[in-house]
Motif scaffolding. Sequence first.
Motif, PDB file in Angstrom:
ATOM      1  N   THR A 146       0.836  -1.205   0.000  1.00 29.32           N
ATOM      2  CA  THR A 146       0.000   0.000   0.000  1.00 29.32           C
ATOM      3  C   THR A 146       0.868   1.252   0.000  1.00 29.32           C
ATOM      4  O   THR A 146       0.580   2.232  -0.705  1.00 29.32           O
ATOM      5  CB  THR A 146      -0.932   0.005   1.224  1.00 29.32           C
ATOM      6  OG1 THR A 146      -1.820  -1.117   1.146  1.00 29.32           O
ATOM      7  CG2 THR A 146      -1.751   1.288   1.284  1.00 29.32           C
ATOM      8  N   VAL A 147       1.937   1.232   0.787  1.00 30.69           N
ATOM      9  CA  VAL A 147       2.885   2.354   0.789  1.00 30.69           C
ATOM     10  C   VAL A 147       3.476   2.550  -0.604  1.00 30.69           C
ATOM     11  O   VAL A 147       3.611   3.681  -1.092  1.00 30.69           O
ATOM     12  CB  VAL A 147       4.004   2.110   1.825  1.00 30.69           C
ATOM     13  CG1 VAL A 147       5.090   3.181   1.700  1.00 30.69           C
ATOM     14  CG2 VAL A 147       3.435   2.092   3.233  1.00 30.69           C
ATOM     15  N   VAL A 148       3.813   1.441  -1.263  1.00 28.84           N
ATOM     16  CA  VAL A 148       4.341   1.517  -2.629  1.00 28.84           C
ATOM     17  C   VAL A 148       3.316   2.162  -3.557  1.00 28.84           C
ATOM     18  O   VAL A 148       3.648   3.027  -4.381  1.00 28.84           O
ATOM     19  CB  VAL A 148       4.715   0.107  -3.141  1.00 28.84           C
ATOM     20  CG1 VAL A 148       5.038   0.143  -4.634  1.00 28.84           C
ATOM     21  CG2 VAL A 148       5.897  -0.446  -2.365  1.00 28.84           C
ATOM     22  N   GLY A 149       2.053   1.758  -3.415  1.00 34.28           N
ATOM     23  CA  GLY A 149       1.008   2.319  -4.267  1.00 34.28           C
ATOM     24  C   GLY A 149       0.779   3.793  -4.032  1.00 34.28           C
ATOM     25  O   GLY A 149       0.575   4.563  -4.976  1.00 34.28           O
ATOM     26  N   VAL A 150       0.825   4.211  -2.763  1.00 34.34           N
ATOM     27  CA  VAL A 150       0.576   5.616  -2.427  1.00 34.34           C
ATOM     28  C   VAL A 150       1.755   6.492  -2.833  1.00 34.34           C
ATOM     29  O   VAL A 150       1.588   7.526  -3.489  1.00 34.34           O
ATOM     30  CB  VAL A 150       0.289   5.755  -0.915  1.00 34.34           C
ATOM     31  CG1 VAL A 150       0.225   7.229  -0.529  1.00 34.34           C
ATOM     32  CG2 VAL A 150      -1.014   5.058  -0.555  1.00 34.34           C
TER      33      VAL A 150
END
Length: 266
Positions: A146-150
Amino acid sequence: MIGLAHLVVMFGFLVVGIALLLVVLWPTARSGPRLLRNWGVAQATQEQGRLARLYLLERRVLYVVFLVLAVPLDLLTSLYSGRAYFSYVGWLLFALLAAEAIAVLRPVRGQVRVATLARRRVGDVLPRWMMAAHLVMVVAAAAVMTVVGVEGNLPDAWVAVAEVVASAAAVYAAAWCAVARPARSDAELDRALRLRSARVPIGLGTMFAATVLGAALSILGDWQHSADLGVIALFVQGIGLVLWGVMVSVSAFWMGFRGQVPAGNG
């Protein structure tokens, strides 16, 4: 532009690959008794061995189907996004998990079923430490991806998050079906196959989540030019491999994923 000759060659390789997979994975007459021995049935009868072989055959045919589908999926995601969000090992694990989940969800026909007064629970086939280890890996993988996506504004990262969540759902759906389906008339055979049907998916699901988590950490390491994150990514995948080995025994892959049968599970 891919020419006709290239397509013919690719199709030929695909056919040969499918044939080789079927040859390698096709269970023999000894596969059934060996599987049962690995799951706690010391001296399997001929009928028990036959039923265990059919159990393996159904799953291994599905392995081939999903492994073949994993190849174009991996290529498409790599071409679309410019990089794979988890390696082909991830697709391999996801394919095997999908095959196991579908196999356990399908009703078993042609065998006598009996009612039992003992109420079975998921905890009877999956120890708490297994579920805890799996869920920790799933939550960590989803959170870091999720951090990668954000941070990267990458839609494909959300696909990876969805796949991790879907894999967790498949693991516990398989476990629930393993305990909820009616018992076989042969209690010893029933216990062994019920345990395997629950343990193999959670082992695969844990390793799959570790693969996604490692890929996410590797991506963050590339962005931040951090060698430490790359090392941590490898360590996480190593932990996932160890957990998989403890849960289902990698050394017995071709024999039907040997596992340790606890005496308390009935």
